[in-house]
Design an enzyme around this catalytic site. Sequence first.
Site, PDB file in Angstrom:
ATOM      1  N   LYS A  22       0.829  -1.212   0.000  1.00  9.21           N
ATOM      2  CA  LYS A  22       0.000   0.000   0.000  1.00  9.21           C
ATOM      3  C   LYS A  22       0.867   1.267   0.000  1.00  9.21           C
ATOM      4  O   LYS A  22       0.671   2.160  -0.817  1.00  9.21           O
ATOM      5  CB  LYS A  22      -0.907   0.011   1.239  1.00  9.21           C
ATOM      6  CG  LYS A  22      -1.627   1.332   1.443  1.00  9.21           C
ATOM      7  CD  LYS A  22      -2.422   1.371   2.732  1.00  9.21           C
ATOM      8  CE  LYS A  22      -1.636   1.727   3.948  1.00  9.21           C
ATOM      9  NZ  LYS A  22      -1.490   3.157   4.259  1.00  9.21           N
ATOM     10  N   ASN A  23       1.815   1.337   0.925  1.00 12.14           N
ATOM     11  CA  ASN A  23       2.542   2.597   1.057  1.00 12.14           C
ATOM     12  C   ASN A  23       3.448   2.882  -0.139  1.00 12.14           C
ATOM     13  O   ASN A  23       3.713   4.043  -0.449  1.00 12.14           O
ATOM     14  CB  ASN A  23       3.335   2.623   2.374  1.00 12.14           C
ATOM     15  CG  ASN A  23       2.401   2.818   3.563  1.00 12.14           C
ATOM     16  OD1 ASN A  23       1.229   3.161   3.391  1.00 12.14           O
ATOM     17  ND2 ASN A  23       2.901   2.592   4.770  1.00 12.14           N
ATOM     18  N   ARG A  94      -3.594  10.522   4.218  1.00 19.61           N
ATOM     19  CA  ARG A  94      -2.372  11.283   4.420  1.00 19.61           C
ATOM     20  C   ARG A  94      -1.576  11.439   3.128  1.00 19.61           C
ATOM     21  O   ARG A  94      -1.068  12.492   2.793  1.00 19.61           O
ATOM     22  CB  ARG A  94      -1.554  10.458   5.431  1.00 19.61           C
ATOM     23  CG  ARG A  94      -0.473  11.191   6.100  1.00 19.61           C
ATOM     24  CD  ARG A  94      -1.033  12.026   7.199  1.00 19.61           C
ATOM     25  NE  ARG A  94      -0.114  13.098   7.494  1.00 19.61           N
ATOM     26  CZ  ARG A  94      -0.501  14.297   7.893  1.00 19.61           C
ATOM     27  NH1 ARG A  94      -1.762  14.571   8.077  1.00 19.61           N
ATOM     28  NH2 ARG A  94       0.379  15.216   8.133  1.00 19.61           N
ATOM     29  N   CYS A 118      -5.132   8.505   9.114  1.00 18.97           N
ATOM     30  CA  CYS A 118      -5.251   7.967  10.475  1.00 18.97           C
ATOM     31  C   CYS A 118      -4.750   8.986  11.492  1.00 18.97           C
ATOM     32  O   CYS A 118      -3.728   9.631  11.279  1.00 18.97           O
ATOM     33  CB  CYS A 118      -4.389   6.709  10.628  1.00 18.97           C
ATOM     34  SG  CYS A 118      -5.070   5.262   9.820  1.00 18.97           S
ATOM     35  N   ARG A 123       0.649  15.359  13.122  1.00 18.10           N
ATOM     36  CA  ARG A 123       1.407  14.921  11.948  1.00 18.10           C
ATOM     37  C   ARG A 123       1.860  16.159  11.153  1.00 18.10           C
ATOM     38  O   ARG A 123       1.291  16.481  10.111  1.00 18.10           O
ATOM     39  CB  ARG A 123       0.567  13.955  11.109  1.00 18.10           C
ATOM     40  CG  ARG A 123       0.180  12.709  11.893  1.00 18.10           C
ATOM     41  CD  ARG A 123      -0.570  11.687  11.074  1.00 18.10           C
ATOM     42  NE  ARG A 123       0.290  10.911  10.211  1.00 18.10           N
ATOM     43  CZ  ARG A 123      -0.085   9.790   9.590  1.00 18.10           C
ATOM     44  NH1 ARG A 123      -1.310   9.339   9.741  1.00 18.10           N
ATOM     45  NH2 ARG A 123       0.744   9.142   8.804  1.00 18.10           N
ATOM     46  N   ASP A 126       6.417  20.070   8.403  1.00 23.50           N
ATOM     47  CA  ASP A 126       7.494  21.062   8.319  1.00 23.50           C
ATOM     48  C   ASP A 126       8.699  20.566   7.518  1.00 23.50           C
ATOM     49  O   ASP A 126       9.332  21.330   6.800  1.00 23.50           O
ATOM     50  CB  ASP A 126       7.923  21.475   9.741  1.00 23.50           C
ATOM     51  CG  ASP A 126       8.340  20.277  10.582  1.00 23.50           C
ATOM     52  OD1 ASP A 126       7.504  19.378  10.779  1.00 23.50           O
ATOM     53  OD2 ASP A 126       9.501  20.231  11.024  1.00 23.50           O
ATOM     54  N   ASP A 307       3.972   0.429  12.339  1.00 28.37           N
ATOM     55  CA  ASP A 307       2.729  -0.074  11.748  1.00 28.37           C
ATOM     56  C   ASP A 307       2.458  -1.536  12.092  1.00 28.37           C
ATOM     57  O   ASP A 307       1.415  -2.081  11.722  1.00 28.37           O
ATOM     58  CB  ASP A 307       2.747   0.114  10.222  1.00 28.37           C
ATOM     59  CG  ASP A 307       2.590   1.576   9.833  1.00 28.37           C
ATOM     60  OD1 ASP A 307       2.374   2.416  10.727  1.00 28.37           O
ATOM     61  OD2 ASP A 307       2.693   1.882   8.626  1.00 28.37           O
ATOM     62  N   ARG A 399      -9.090   0.441   4.158  1.00 29.27           N
ATOM     63  CA  ARG A 399      -8.125   1.360   3.559  1.00 29.27           C
ATOM     64  C   ARG A 399      -6.857   0.640   3.142  1.00 29.27           C
ATOM     65  O   ARG A 399      -6.154   1.104   2.237  1.00 29.27           O
ATOM     66  CB  ARG A 399      -7.736   2.448   4.570  1.00 29.27           C
ATOM     67  CG  ARG A 399      -8.815   3.467   4.831  1.00 29.27           C
ATOM     68  CD  ARG A 399      -8.294   4.568   5.715  1.00 29.27           C
ATOM     69  NE  ARG A 399      -6.970   4.952   5.241  1.00 29.27           N
ATOM     70  CZ  ARG A 399      -6.041   5.538   5.983  1.00 29.27           C
ATOM     71  NH1 ARG A 399      -6.282   5.805   7.238  1.00 29.27           N
ATOM     72  NH2 ARG A 399      -4.875   5.856   5.481  1.00 29.27           N
TER      73      ARG A 399
HETATM   74  C1  UD1 Z   1       4.496   6.806   6.980  1.00 35.17           C
HETATM   75  C2  UD1 Z   1       3.522   5.687   6.745  1.00 35.17           C
HETATM   76  C3  UD1 Z   1       2.846   5.310   8.066  1.00 35.17           C
HETATM   77  C4  UD1 Z   1       3.904   4.978   9.118  1.00 35.17           C
HETATM   78  C5  UD1 Z   1       4.948   6.076   9.212  1.00 35.17           C
HETATM   79  C6  UD1 Z   1       6.125   5.707  10.097  1.00 35.17           C
HETATM   80  C7  UD1 Z   1       2.818   6.068   4.474  1.00 35.17           C
HETATM   81  C8  UD1 Z   1       1.716   6.481   3.550  1.00 35.17           C
HETATM   82  N1  UD1 Z   1       2.531   6.119   5.785  1.00 35.17           N
HETATM   83  O1  UD1 Z   1       3.742   7.902   7.495  1.00 35.17           O
HETATM   84  O2  UD1 Z   1       2.009   4.196   7.843  1.00 35.17           O
HETATM   85  O3  UD1 Z   1       3.303   4.831  10.383  1.00 35.17           O
HETATM   86  O4  UD1 Z   1       5.485   6.380   7.903  1.00 35.17           O
HETATM   87  O5  UD1 Z   1       6.748   4.552   9.627  1.00 35.17           O
HETATM   88  O6  UD1 Z   1       3.865   5.662   4.040  1.00 35.17           O
HETATM   89  N2  UD1 Z   1       7.415  14.368  11.277  1.00 35.17           N
HETATM   90  C9  UD1 Z   1       7.738  15.682  11.570  1.00 35.17           C
HETATM   91  N3  UD1 Z   1       7.731  16.580  10.530  1.00 35.17           N
HETATM   92  C10 UD1 Z   1       7.437  16.244   9.250  1.00 35.17           C
HETATM   93  C11 UD1 Z   1       7.116  14.896   8.967  1.00 35.17           C
HETATM   94  C12 UD1 Z   1       7.109  13.973  10.004  1.00 35.17           C
HETATM   95  O7  UD1 Z   1       8.015  16.014  12.712  1.00 35.17           O
HETATM   96  O8  UD1 Z   1       7.467  17.109   8.378  1.00 35.17           O
HETATM   97  C13 UD1 Z   1       7.423  13.347  12.373  1.00 35.17           C
HETATM   98  C14 UD1 Z   1       6.047  12.711  12.594  1.00 35.17           C
HETATM   99  O9  UD1 Z   1       5.245  13.500  13.442  1.00 35.17           O
HETATM  100  C15 UD1 Z   1       6.431  11.359  13.180  1.00 35.17           C
HETATM  101  C16 UD1 Z   1       7.766  11.029  12.494  1.00 35.17           C
HETATM  102  O10 UD1 Z   1       8.241  12.269  11.968  1.00 35.17           O
HETATM  103  O11 UD1 Z   1       6.669  11.490  14.557  1.00 35.17           O
HETATM  104  C17 UD1 Z   1       7.658  10.033  11.356  1.00 35.17           C
HETATM  105  O12 UD1 Z   1       6.664  10.476  10.435  1.00 35.17           O
HETATM  106  P1  UD1 Z   1       6.710  10.055   8.896  1.00 35.17           P
HETATM  107  O13 UD1 Z   1       7.823   9.081   8.687  1.00 35.17           O
HETATM  108  O14 UD1 Z   1       6.701  11.288   8.072  1.00 35.17           O
HETATM  109  O15 UD1 Z   1       5.330   9.318   8.720  1.00 35.17           O
HETATM  110  P2  UD1 Z   1       4.347   9.373   7.480  1.00 35.17           P
HETATM  111  O16 UD1 Z   1       5.134   9.532   6.229  1.00 35.17           O
HETATM  112  O17 UD1 Z   1       3.240  10.316   7.771  1.00 35.17           O
END
Ligand code: UD1
Length: 429
Positions: A22-23, A94, A118, A123, A126, A307, A399
């Site tokens: 999926k991802n 997302r 989710c 989330r 930045d 996950d 999903r």
């Molecule tokens: C992706 C996965 C999700 C998984 C997560 C962590 C997809 C579609 N989703 O989510 O299923 O749980 O990776 O393996 O691939 N963060 C910041 N600033 C940012 C971006 C992220 O502080 O700009 C923080 C987040 O709050 C979190 C951490 O970084 O604490 C990891 O987030 P991230 O790896 O970006 O997760 P997603 O890409 O949203």
Amino acid sequence: MEKFVIRGGRPLRGEVTVSGAKNAALAIIPAAILSQDICRIENLPVSISDVSHMMKTLRHIGAQVRLINANTIEIDARAVNSFVISHDMTKFLRASYYFIGALLGRFGRAKVAMPGGCYLGPRPIDQHIKGFEALGADVSIEDNAIVDAHADRLIGSPVYLDVVSVGATVNILLAAVKAEGMTVIENAAKEPHIVDLANFLNSMGADVRGAGTDTIKIRGVEKMHGCTYSIIPDQIEAGTFMVAAAATFGNVLIKNVIPKHLESISSKLVECGAQVEEFDDAVRVSLDHRPGHCSIKTMPHPGFPTDMQPQMAVLLALAQGTSYINEGIWSNRFRYAEQLNRMGANIKVEGQLAVVQGVEALRGAPVKADDLRAGAAMLIAGCAATGTTEIEEILHIDRGYENVVEKFAALGADIRRIRFPDNDAAHAV
Ligand code: UD1
């Protein structure tokens, strides 16, 4: 509305074939608009709702999407004519924010509503914005709701991520593949789907090196072309069936997997006393006695995946002794504990730590899927428990799990999808 009704207590046995990731799919679908050509994508989990939302969004901006068979689509990105995506399209998931990077790469302009998805805690985006700005884009957020990014020219640049972020790594990659010169992402995410996206982009003529390490180098190219590409198997779906096999004291051969992607999950299952046998593209998991306890801490890849944390908690809820689960990525990922406790589990949550005191058995109860992986945990718990479990809010499960009822039922689970409030058995699948 629909719910799952599971009569538990049957060991899962047999074989299951894992769907495409999926991802990876959610990154690869928007990436296809970087070419003005046709991309054929195989091993795509077409019927999960996250993927159908992404296909709808593609159509919304003018792409043609043709279904070739149950797991293959063709995306014709020649007619993409809009860089605007409204909240109606982005509210479901997302990953809709990957269109920001892809549209910036295609048009130098993107106006995309903030994404839904989710709720696992705050989330922020930045790091995505930091990356776009490093490439020369102006980024503003209108009314806290719409990301507006534009760049006359995107210029390759070094980008250091302050946190390891899957989403930021994907988005910056998408914007950088057609920038002028070299972009270097430092402290990049290393998840298998980052590598899959890079391989897809390279099949389209991009020049991406180092994906899978924490330094990714992207030399911008002027033009990209169509390609045929097959998506990797879903690491988390595979892990879900691995844990389900162990938690039900079953014996399941899980096919179409990349065992290397499953190492962190396999090693925890072995620590709990399960047998895990690896083949070239399959794993067999079995367990014939009460699991032992173990502790996990979720971390970016190659650490234990966040996950898989809720699913693993079901096994630990049944273990002998006390296990500790430390959630290292999300601040609100233990909501499922309340549901499992309704089924007789003994889980106490203190901030980012869950203390799981193992019990001998879980009993069926009415529960809900708080989010996608919490829902997967409810499925496993329902299969492992004695009595009947009813899971509501299963739209979260739909999903991300393709043909989930059929796959669990083929392994011997007594599971039905019921429409309610009418509870009409005629609707059961
Ligand atoms: C992706 C996965 C999700 C998984 C997560 C962590 C997809 C579609 N989703 O989510 O299923 O749980 O990776 O393996 O691939 N963060 C910041 N600033 C940012 C971006 C992220 O502080 O700009 C923080 C987040 O709050 C979190 C951490 O970084 O604490 C990891 O987030 P991230 O790896 O970006 O997760 P997603 O890409 O949203």
